[in-house]
Design an enzyme around this catalytic site. Structure first.
Site, PDB file in Angstrom:
ATOM      1  N   LYS A 140      -4.779   7.818  13.516  1.00  0.00           N
ATOM      2  CA  LYS A 140      -5.167   9.113  12.332  1.00  0.00           C
ATOM      3  C   LYS A 140      -6.731   9.877  12.782  1.00  0.00           C
ATOM      4  CE  LYS A 140      -2.874   6.999   8.669  1.00  0.00           C
ATOM      5  NZ  LYS A 140      -2.917   6.001   7.089  1.00  0.00           N
ATOM      6  N   PHE A 155      -0.676   8.858  -4.514  1.00  0.00           N
ATOM      7  CA  PHE A 155      -1.954   8.742  -2.939  1.00  0.00           C
ATOM      8  C   PHE A 155      -0.833   9.979  -1.748  1.00  0.00           C
ATOM      9  CE2 PHE A 155       0.657   5.174  -2.108  1.00  0.00           C
ATOM     10  CZ  PHE A 155       1.123   5.727  -1.197  1.00  0.00           C
ATOM     11  N   ARG A 212       2.206  -4.453  12.839  1.00  0.00           N
ATOM     12  CA  ARG A 212       1.268  -4.417  11.510  1.00  0.00           C
ATOM     13  C   ARG A 212       0.324  -5.400  11.756  1.00  0.00           C
ATOM     14  NH1 ARG A 212       3.661  -1.239   8.315  1.00  0.00           N
ATOM     15  NH2 ARG A 212       2.838  -1.901   6.541  1.00  0.00           N
ATOM     16  N   THR A 224      -3.314  -3.317   4.523  1.00  0.00           N
ATOM     17  CA  THR A 224      -3.642  -1.398   4.685  1.00  0.00           C
ATOM     18  C   THR A 224      -5.613  -1.046   4.615  1.00  0.00           C
ATOM     19  OG1 THR A 224      -1.115  -1.079   4.658  1.00  0.00           O
ATOM     20  CG2 THR A 224      -2.518   0.238   3.840  1.00  0.00           C
ATOM     21  N   ARG A 233      -7.729  -1.635  12.018  1.00  0.00           N
ATOM     22  CA  ARG A 233      -8.415  -1.611  10.019  1.00  0.00           C
ATOM     23  C   ARG A 233      -9.678  -1.850  10.067  1.00  0.00           C
ATOM     24  NH1 ARG A 233      -2.445  -0.867   7.852  1.00  0.00           N
ATOM     25  NH2 ARG A 233      -1.720   0.787   8.333  1.00  0.00           N
ATOM     26  N   HIS A 239      -1.335   3.772  11.613  1.00  0.00           N
ATOM     27  CA  HIS A 239       0.017   4.056  10.468  1.00  0.00           C
ATOM     28  C   HIS A 239       0.836   3.403  11.427  1.00  0.00           C
ATOM     29  CE1 HIS A 239       3.831   4.539   8.653  1.00  0.00           C
ATOM     30  NE2 HIS A 239       4.272   5.314   9.129  1.00  0.00           N
TER      31      HIS A 239
END
Length: 140
Positions: A11, A59, A87, A93, A104, A117
């Site tokens: 991202k 969102f 994942r 998330t 993350r 993502h």
């Protein structure tokens, strides 16, 4: 386990901080092969079309606006159980809930600017990969 493909997006928060190489290294360390990759700048229409499944969620607008703030790196990952493996490497998330050592946890700035993502299911992966890549561009 079956060999599968999944979509990964690095991202804008991560590309802005030049983290593409570090993120790719983690993916490859997890035995995920990058079989297609390109750096793109999404338009608002493209972001809205890609995240269309979330259009009714609160969102949606903020997410789409965030995804057009800078370039992203879209890629196809391939490997055994690639969707679940990706994942796991990404982490939760919400980076506050992500395990230590995940992308993350280590790189995200917020729940929205969470650096990556990844597709969440086989059907999603097929749709998301075809959104960005033709079969000619996937060279595993």
């Amino acid at each position: 386990m079956a060999i599968e493909r999944t979509l990964s997006i690095i991202k804008p928060d991560a590309t802005r901080r030049n983290l593409t190489g570090q993120i790719n290294a983690r993916l490859e360390e997890a035995e995920l092969r990058i079989v297609a990759q390109k750096r793109v700048r999404l338009t608002l229409d493209q972001a809205q079309a890609f995240y269309d499944v979330h259009k009714e969620r609160a969102f949606f607008e903020d997410l789409c606006n965030f995804m057009i703030t800078g370039p992203v790196v879209v890629q196809v990952l391939e490997g055994e159980d690639a969707i679940a493996k990706n994942r796991e490497v990404m982490g939760a998330t919400n980076p506050a809930n992500a395990d230590e050592g995940t992308i993350r946890k280590d790189f995200a700035e917020s729940i929205e600017a969470n650096s990556v993502h990844g597709s969440d299911a086989t059907e999603t992966a097929v749709r998301e990969i075809s959104f960005f890549f033709s079969e000619l561009e996937i060279v595993g």
